[in-house]
Scaffold this active site. Structure first.
Site, PDB file in Angstrom:
ATOM      1  N   LYS A   1       0.839  -1.213   0.000  1.00 29.78           N
ATOM      2  CA  LYS A   1       0.000   0.000   0.000  1.00 29.78           C
ATOM      3  C   LYS A   1       0.867   1.253   0.000  1.00 29.78           C
ATOM      4  O   LYS A   1       1.720   1.408   0.877  1.00 29.78           O
ATOM      5  CB  LYS A   1      -0.885   0.015   1.252  1.00 29.78           C
ATOM      6  CG  LYS A   1      -1.618   1.327   1.500  1.00 29.78           C
ATOM      7  CD  LYS A   1      -2.575   1.193   2.668  1.00 29.78           C
ATOM      8  CE  LYS A   1      -3.376   2.439   2.928  1.00 29.78           C
ATOM      9  NZ  LYS A   1      -2.669   3.436   3.745  1.00 29.78           N
TER      10      LYS A   1
ATOM     11  N   HIS B   1      -1.701   7.915   1.111  1.00 29.40           N
ATOM     12  CA  HIS B   1      -1.959   7.872   2.549  1.00 29.40           C
ATOM     13  C   HIS B   1      -2.944   8.977   2.956  1.00 29.40           C
ATOM     14  O   HIS B   1      -2.841   9.581   4.019  1.00 29.40           O
ATOM     15  CB  HIS B   1      -0.639   8.025   3.320  1.00 29.40           C
ATOM     16  CG  HIS B   1      -0.574   7.266   4.605  1.00 29.40           C
ATOM     17  ND1 HIS B   1       0.181   6.135   4.772  1.00 29.40           N
ATOM     18  CD2 HIS B   1      -1.179   7.469   5.795  1.00 29.40           C
ATOM     19  CE1 HIS B   1       0.047   5.698   6.022  1.00 29.40           C
ATOM     20  NE2 HIS B   1      -0.784   6.493   6.662  1.00 29.40           N
TER      21      HIS B   1
ATOM     22  N   GLY C   1     -10.919   5.761   3.642  1.00 35.09           N
ATOM     23  CA  GLY C   1     -10.213   5.947   4.903  1.00 35.09           C
ATOM     24  C   GLY C   1     -11.062   6.696   5.916  1.00 35.09           C
ATOM     25  O   GLY C   1     -11.560   6.130   6.888  1.00 35.09           O
TER      26      GLY C   1
END
Ligand SMILES: Cc1cc2nc3c(=O)[nH]c(=O)nc-3n(C[C@H](O)[C@H](O)[C@H](O)COP(=O)(O)O)c2cc1C
Ligand SMILES: CCCCC(=O)C(=O)O
Length: 373
Positions: free
Chosen positions: A239, A263, A317
């Protein structure tokens, strides 16, 4: 439509966001919402989706859309899953156990974070859809090996190694807030000595930054992946890939899947928007392994765009954390179902019956250009 205790109908991810913000303390809110430095990449992730324009096909005989997908032999009701995020008990007493229940109700993948605040085993017991475990590379490799083994024993379907944190991005919000993990919230899967710094508020600045500087191994290179590969029989997912070069290296080093991700704008500020990196990476991989995507997906049409550009699955996320804060497992399920319904709706209106029908012809070429938003 989900209606939680607030009485306000929650129709979109941003409805959940507003509801969550009212319930979460400001330092935790800043930790969740924040990005690195001036948050330019965080903003770019969202703006990149605003640039996308779809090419709907008509009279396509598509009364309904099939959103099912399968990955590593597990079937999911939706290609929209949950990206790994740390410490869910910051926003809900049950933490990741509630998240797992919500993901199960939506038939979605849940990638459990290494810094989960519930045990790997308790989360597995609450899950009814696929779970993967995310790891950072610690100086203490014995801790990583132990987690990989526990995940395998508990039925997790893959290990996701996050490769974009040789050191943590500088997050001004957390530094200004003197953010530390407090109260009875902890990364319970890791021995306390490794995590001690994450809880120390007395020094000011970001306790997480100090913790990661001490415990993450910044010297990691491609050659080290073989060690982790030998720790587990599970598929290994990398990732945090943003370039064709690294995508090719990931494939050459045997990655079973990769995640295009910056991220959530929390690492290198100024890095390319996640969506703008997707076509380049998908082309470099050329079908050698599945490509997943995260960063800025807030609606079904965003997911559609990422899937059309080559992602097999799209991860959220922040939105599941908004759902969890706003309404526990119901809120998590609500966020995932809302996004999935929006995706199915967009697919029908675009004349695409199933996920394999989504390719770049669904998007205007300007959406593919990888602009500089
Ligand atoms: C509060 C928070 C905690 C996170 N923790 C982790 C983590 O522990 N491990 C990891 O690989 N990524 C972590 N991430 C990054 C997410 O996995 C994901 O890449 C990012 O949030 C996707 O962008 P989005 O929030 O715009 O959907 C975190 C993100 C947030 C917002
Ligand atoms: C110690 C890292 C905490 C997780 C996090 O904030 C992130 O990965 O963005």
């Amino acid at each position: 439509m989900t209606q939680l205790q607030t009485g306000t109908p929650l129709l979109t991810a941003s409805d959940y966001r507003r509801s969550a913000q009212r319930l979460v303390g400001s330092d935790v809110w800043d930790f969740i919402e924040g990005g690195a430095e001036d948050e330019r990449t965080l903003a770019a992730n969202l703006r990149a989706f605003d640039r996308v324009r779809l090419r709907p096909r008509v009279l396509a005989g598509v009364p309904d859309a099939d959103t099912t997908v399968s990955l590593f032999g597990t079937a999911y009701a939706t290609p929209i899953g949950i990206a790994p995020t740390a410490y869910h008990r910051l926003v809900d007493a049950e933490g990741e156990v509630a998240t797992a229940r919500g993901a199960g109700r939506a038939g979605a993948l849940f990638v459990v974070g290494m810094f989960a605040s519930r045990t790997i085993e308790d989360i597995a017991a609450a899950a009814s859809s696929g779970l993967w475990l995310q790891l950072y590379w610690l100086r203490r490799r014995d801790v990583m090996r132990d987690l990989a083994e526990r995940a395998e024993r508990s039925g997790y379907g893959a290990i996701m190694l996050t490769v974009d944190v040789p050191r943590m991005g500088r997050r001004w919000r957390d530094m200004r807030n003197g953010f530390a993990i407090g109260g009875d919230v902890a990364a319970v899967n890791i021995e306390p000595a490794v995590m001690a710094e994450a809880h120390r508020r007395d020094e000011g600045g970001s306790a997480l930054a100090r913790h990661t500087a001490g415990s993450f191994d910044p010297s990691l290179s491609w050659a080290d992946l073989a060690w982790l590969r030998d720790c587990t029989r599970l598929p290994l997912v990398l990732k945090g890939i943003l370039t064709a070069e690294d995508a090719a290296l990931a494939v050459a080093h045997g990655a079973d899947a990769i995640v295009v991700s910056n991220h959530g704008g929390r690492q290198l500020d100024g890095a390319v928007a996640s969506l703008d990196a997707l076509a380049e990476v998908a082309d470099a991989v050329g079908g050698a392994c599945p490509v997943l995507f995260d960063g800025g997906v807030r609606r079904g049409a965003d997911a559609l765009a990422a899937l059309a550009l080559g992602a097999r699955m799209v991860l959220l996320g922040r939105p599941p954390l908004w759902g969890l804060a706003a309404g526990g497992a119901d809120g998590v399920a609500g966020v995932l179902r809302t996004a999935t319904e929006e995706l199915a709706h967009a697919m029908v209106l675009a004349g695409r019956a199933a996920l394999p029908d989504l390719d770049r012809t669904a998007l205007r070429p300007t959406s593919l250009a990888g602009g500089d938003a």
